[in-house]
Design a protein around this motif. Sequence first.
Motif, mmCIF file in Angstrom:
data_model
loop_
_atom_site.group_PDB
_atom_site.id
_atom_site.type_symbol
_atom_site.label_atom_id
_atom_site.label_comp_id
_atom_site.label_asym_id
_atom_site.label_seq_id
_atom_site.Cartn_x
_atom_site.Cartn_y
_atom_site.Cartn_z
ATOM 1 N N GLU A 75 33.304 47.254 -2.652
ATOM 2 C CA GLU A 75 34.128 48.262 -1.992
ATOM 3 C C GLU A 75 35.046 47.621 -0.949
ATOM 4 O OE1 GLU A 75 33.511 52.772 -0.372
ATOM 5 O OE2 GLU A 75 31.999 51.305 0.223
ATOM 6 N N LEU A 76 34.523 46.703 -0.169
ATOM 7 C CA LEU A 76 35.317 46.047 0.862
ATOM 8 C C LEU A 76 36.437 45.198 0.264
ATOM 9 C CD1 LEU A 76 32.389 45.013 3.214
ATOM 10 C CD2 LEU A 76 34.200 46.644 3.797
ATOM 11 N N ILE A 77 36.113 44.373 -0.708
ATOM 12 C CA ILE A 77 37.122 43.495 -1.313
ATOM 13 C C ILE A 77 38.207 44.317 -1.994
ATOM 14 C CG2 ILE A 77 37.504 41.803 -3.147
ATOM 15 C CD1 ILE A 77 34.704 40.654 -2.440
ATOM 16 N N ARG A 78 37.805 45.357 -2.718
ATOM 17 C CA ARG A 78 38.776 46.153 -3.460
ATOM 18 C C ARG A 78 39.713 46.946 -2.559
ATOM 19 N NH1 ARG A 78 36.738 47.588 -8.876
ATOM 20 N NH2 ARG A 78 38.095 49.420 -8.773
ATOM 21 N N THR A 79 39.371 47.081 -1.286
ATOM 22 C CA THR A 79 40.229 47.841 -0.373
ATOM 23 C C THR A 79 40.807 46.961 0.737
ATOM 24 O OG1 THR A 79 38.261 48.558 0.864
ATOM 25 C CG2 THR A 79 39.087 50.039 -0.843
#
Length: 476
Positions: A116-120
């Motif tokens: 979630e963090l990397i994708r955003t």
Amino acid sequence: MTTTLIKAPYIVAYQDGEHRILRDGCLVVRDDQVVHVGRSYDGPADEVIEAGDRVVTPGLISTHAHITESPIDKSLQEDIARRVFWQTGLIEVLPTIVACMEPEDVRACADYSMLELIRTGCTTVLQMGAMSEYVADAAEKAGLRAYVADMFRSGAWQTTDGTSVSYTWDEEKGRQGLARAVDLVGALDGRANGRIGGFLAPAQVDTCTEDLLRTTKEASDELGVPVSLHASQSIVEFIEMNRRHGMTPIEWLDSIGFLGPRTILGHAIVVAGSSYANYPGDDLALLAATGTSVAYNAWCFGRRGLVMETYPEYLKRGVNVCLGTDTAPQSMIESLRWTAVLGKVLGRNAEESTAKDVFDSATLRAAAAIGRDDLGRISSGAKADLLFWRTDSLFMTPLRDPIRNIVYTSQSEDLADVMIDGAWVMRDRQVPAIDEAEVTARLQRSAAKVWAKWPSADWAGRTLPELCPPTYADFV
């Protein structure tokens, strides 16, 4: 050493102390660092990337995250509040979630959070919580840059009647927690080419003794690492600290020497001078004078009707305001947007709380808070933590000002590629180190277990539907 030349129509480059838009320029990455930024490059390169359809920006830094439990907030914490606790979910909801979680659920949250963090757009995260060794392993595997801290405290809040808050104290537990946290900093030092590190995170100002906070600050200074503390985050806390000391939480922290350039306060919303506190004083002056940073999590509080009063005012007063992800969704894109929009609404001024303000808070100000002038910028000598946004995607088109588009209209699907420490951790929306179907399925199972166990940990034995009714009744 591997040298990569990247050419792009827009690069958010650092020059003369600020971000600037370099049009039709290039940057050069050698191993884990940016070694050149400019309009051209004539030196040798092992690889040339023609990123003609990309905006290249520095990675975003979340200075406040709880990745080992926050994903389970989703579809549980919204649309509910208890006015007797002045809207906060800290007293009834959060402790119940944590009590219902088992180690496998913590692991499920951590693994899901990496994706979630990397994708955003988050390339660096400050994580506070439990099972830190596992979190460090997960971050190393995913390729994320992470500062990891074991949270510790001397006491805990609780309610036994649904109307009042009481505290249980175990000072020795707090001291032991600090000792473990210090050991963790040493164990993580230099790991993964320095990409994984530690810091100190006493939990909340109202759950830590003066002795514990003083000792923690001394340890932070000796180790040279940041220290993060939740403070001025709820009216319940503000009233309790005033009852104990006759001061605001921030005034008290200043009086014991806890504030300073290495200190990051989570939230700092309920402050003297705000309408929430209705209490004269100037907490912002103390924050600015001591160089203390604030990690603002606009969505987390906005969903409960609370907001910083106001984000532009904090900046004007010289407070180093950074951004965090905190709860679900753990999206730095959403953090940028909600900070900008809520700042405009509360300030009743569309020309403040700008895209520049929030982007700087997520990059340059955040890097300053953790003492890293090699993060949050694209310049020679900086770490190669880079985001590659599409110029031709649905929400980035038409493109005139890339930062405005990223802050106000972009979605996670517009972020195509992510590089951290010179390595590709996402290409064309794919994160090779993480199986999306597997981590989402595990999180769903863990959340369902927590929901089913809710009555066993709720102070009144309520079911989750009783506390948080569904939006619509079931069709019959």
